[in-house]
Design a protein around this motif. Sequence first.
Motif, PDB file in Angstrom:
ATOM      1  N   ARG A 222      28.818  55.266   6.373  1.00 25.69           N
ATOM      2  CA  ARG A 222      29.628  55.026   5.344  1.00 25.69           C
ATOM      3  C   ARG A 222      31.007  54.335   7.176  1.00 25.69           C
ATOM      4  NH1 ARG A 222      29.701  57.186   1.130  1.00 25.69           N
ATOM      5  NH2 ARG A 222      32.130  57.234   0.831  1.00 25.69           N
TER       6      ARG A 222
ATOM      7  N   SER B 136      33.819  53.241   9.721  1.00 24.37           N
ATOM      8  CA  SER B 136      34.311  54.704  10.756  1.00 24.37           C
ATOM      9  C   SER B 136      33.177  55.513  11.344  1.00 24.37           C
ATOM     10  CB  SER B 136      35.642  55.133  10.011  1.00 24.37           C
ATOM     11  OG  SER B 136      36.681  53.908  10.301  1.00 24.37           O
ATOM     12  N   GLN B 137      31.999  55.411  10.681  1.00 27.35           N
ATOM     13  CA  GLN B 137      31.169  56.685  10.786  1.00 27.35           C
ATOM     14  C   GLN B 137      30.352  56.078  12.344  1.00 27.35           C
ATOM     15  OE1 GLN B 137      28.770  58.053   8.057  1.00 27.35           O
ATOM     16  NE2 GLN B 137      29.725  59.068   7.228  1.00 27.35           N
ATOM     17  N   PRO B 138      29.896  57.297  13.050  1.00 27.42           N
ATOM     18  CA  PRO B 138      30.026  56.752  14.966  1.00 27.42           C
ATOM     19  C   PRO B 138      28.802  55.392  14.919  1.00 27.42           C
ATOM     20  CG  PRO B 138      30.261  59.128  14.416  1.00 27.42           C
ATOM     21  CD  PRO B 138      30.052  58.216  12.977  1.00 27.42           C
TER      22      PRO B 138
ATOM     23  N   ALA C 211      43.641  57.152  10.842  1.00 23.58           N
ATOM     24  CA  ALA C 211      43.045  57.388   9.174  1.00 23.58           C
ATOM     25  C   ALA C 211      43.790  56.145   8.518  1.00 23.58           C
ATOM     26  CB  ALA C 211      43.745  58.665   8.520  1.00 23.58           C
ATOM     27  N   ARG C 212      42.652  56.011   7.815  1.00 30.21           N
ATOM     28  CA  ARG C 212      42.867  54.693   6.502  1.00 30.21           C
ATOM     29  C   ARG C 212      41.765  55.226   5.211  1.00 30.21           C
ATOM     30  NH1 ARG C 212      42.098  48.071   5.576  1.00 30.21           N
ATOM     31  NH2 ARG C 212      41.555  48.176   3.399  1.00 30.21           N
TER      32      ARG C 212
END
Lengths: 355, 322
Positions: B87, B89-91, B178-179
Motif C-alpha cells: 500500500r 507509503s509502505q517501505p 501523514a495523508r
Amino acid sequence: MPDTTRHAREVAVVAFAQSDHRRRTDELSEVEMVMPVLHQVLAQTGLKAGEIGFTCSGSSDYLAGRAFSFTMTLDGVGAWPPISESHVEMDGAWALYEAWVKIQTGEADTALVYSYGKSSPGSVRDVLTRQLDPYYVAPLWPDSVALAALQAQALIDSGETDEAALAEIGARNRASASSNPYAQLSGAVPQGDYQVAPLRTGDCPPIGDGAAAVILAAGDVARRLCERPAWITGIDHRIEAHSLGLRDLTDSPSTRIAAEHAGVFEGPVDTAELHAPFSSQEVVLRKALGLDGSVSVNPSGGALAANPVMAAGLIRIGEAAARIHRGESDRAVAHATSGPCLQQNLVAVLEGDRA
Amino acid sequence: MTAASPPEILRAPLVVEFPFTRSLGPVQSAFLTGLREGVVLGVTTADGKVMVPPVEYDPVTAEEIRDLVEVGATGTVTTWAWNGSPRRSQPLGTPFAWVLVRLDGADTAMLHALDVPGPDAVHTGMRVRVRWAAERTGAITDIACFEPAQPGDGDGAAQAAPHDGEFADAVTGIVAEARLDYTYSPGRAQTAYIAGLSEQKTIGERCPSCHKVYVPPRGACPTCGVATTDRVEVGPAGTVTTYCIVNIKAKNLDIEVPYVYAHIALDGAGLALHGRIGGIPYDQVRMGLRVEPVWTDGGRYPDHYRPTGEPDADYDVYKELI
C-alpha cells in the motif's frame, strides 16, 4: 440472583439496538445513521432522552475524516436543554465503562451509551495506522491486516492453529450470523485470496458502517424498565505495552487479567461474545478466557460478520445482554478490543436473574 | 414546504494531510541519530533485558531507563506476514514480508519490511540483516528494509555493547507526515442544502416536533432529537443578530481588514448562520441591520451579505435568535 455485591450498585443493560451494518451509507450523514438506533433503544424502555441521567458515546473522527463529528451526532440525542454527556475516542464498550462508573458514583441511575463508525468514506486499513507509535511504527504504514497477520503467523508457528482451523472459525461465525438480521456478512462466505498471508479475506472482518446503542440502569430502575435485566456483575479493562515486539502475540495477558477482575472464572459461562475482528484473534481470546466447547461463542456472528469500527465492541456487550433478556443465556462474557493485535481489552460478565 | 425526496448522492474527494512535528527525548534521539550513523542502539532494563527499538520507561516496572547499548545490524525473524499488495507509503513498492526481527544482542523484536522475492523465501527463525537507506535523516525509514543475511554476517555481534549515545549533530525531532484520502458524502439533509445553493437558494429543514427551522440543516433537531424532514426555503434577506469586527488578516484570505463577520438570521430561519458583511463601512454595521446575500459568478455560496436599505428590524423580532 446473580452476585452483584462486588460493586456499590447493581447495574444492568436493559436495552440494546443496532443498525443494519452495510458496506456503504453514502446517503446518510453520521447523525442520520445514528439517530434511528437511538430512537429504537429509547423506545424499548419507554424513556425519553431528557430522562436519561448520563449519555456517553464512542467514535473516531479519523474514520470519516471529520473533526469533532461526535458533537454532530449528539444532535440525534436531543441535547437541549443541556444534558450530562461525555465522549471517548474509543470503541463504545469503553463509553459503556465510563457510564457504568458514573452510575457507580451515584450521579446517575440511567445511562445511554452509543457508538458508531462510518468507515466507508476512507480506507480503514490505512486510517488505523495512525493509532500506532508515531516514532518507530507509523512511518512504515503497517496496516491493520498486516499486523493481525503477524499475530496469526506467530500462532501457526507455535502450533496453536493452522490455516484450515482459521478458515473454520470464519465459516462458523458467518454461519451463526445467518440468524442475525443486522449482520453484513452471513452464510457461506468464500475464504478468498490472501490479503496479507497467512490471513485470507475470510479471516478478516468486513469493512462497513454501523451504529449501536445500549441503555444501562441501576437496581430497581433496571427491574422496572426490563423484564430480565442483564446485570453487569463484573467489568474491567487492561492494556499491554504498545511495542508489538515486546509482546507475546500468541497470548493476551490483558484479557486474562481483565477477566479475573471481572469475575469470569468464578463460575461457568454459557455464552461468549468476543470482539475478534480476525479469525486468529478468536484463538488467542478463547485461550485467555479459558473457553471450552460447552460455551456458545459469538452466536451473533461476531466481528467477522459485522465490524463497524468503534461500535463492534459495544455490540458484543449488547448481543450478550440481549441473549440474557431473551432468556437464552444465564451468564455471559462479553469482550471488546481496541488497537493492533488485541492491544487493549475489556471484559464484562453479564448475568440474568435465575427463575 | 415540500416533503423530502430521495436526493442524488453527492460525493467529493477529501484529502487530510498533516505533518506532525514531534520532539524526541534522549533515548529516541540517540536511537534515531544512531540509525542515521548506521548504528542500532537499544536500552538495557534494570533486569538486564535489551530492548530494541528502545523505550524510555520499563513496560513492567515503569522505571525510567537510559542505559544505551549497541546491538547488531543482523538478527532473526520472530514472525512474519507476506504482503502481496503493498500500500502507499509502505517501505517497499514490490511485494515484501512484514517481519518482527530480534536483532543480535536484543531481547525484543522490531517491526520492519523484509525484501525477498516471495513467501517461500521467508520463515520464522530466518537470519536477516539491515539494508540501510541511501540517504539517512534520523528516522525509522533510515532502515530501508531488512534483507537475507549472507554467510559471515553478524559473526561476533551477538552481545550488546555499552554505547554513550553521543553523536555530533543529534536529531532532536521528526516530522511525521501523514495523508489520508476520503470520499466525502454529506448525507441527505446537507445534500439538499448544497443542491439549493447551486440555485442560489438557501434551504432549511423544519423540526416536525418543535417547528424550528434549521439552516444549514444537519438532519436532526438537537432539541428534540428527531429527524428534520420538511424542507423550507428561507431568506434571501435576513437580520444581523450580532457581529464582530475582524482585525487580523487570515493566511490566504483575500479580504482587507477590518471587516465584519456576523450572525445573520435569514427570514424564516429558526437560528442564525455566519456570514461576512460588505457594502457598508465596518463601523456602521449594527444589530438589527437588514441584509441580503451577494453571489459572485460561479460562487457556490454567498460571497457576503450587504444592506438591503430596509429599516432596521425591531429587537423583539430577532432577540430569540441571538
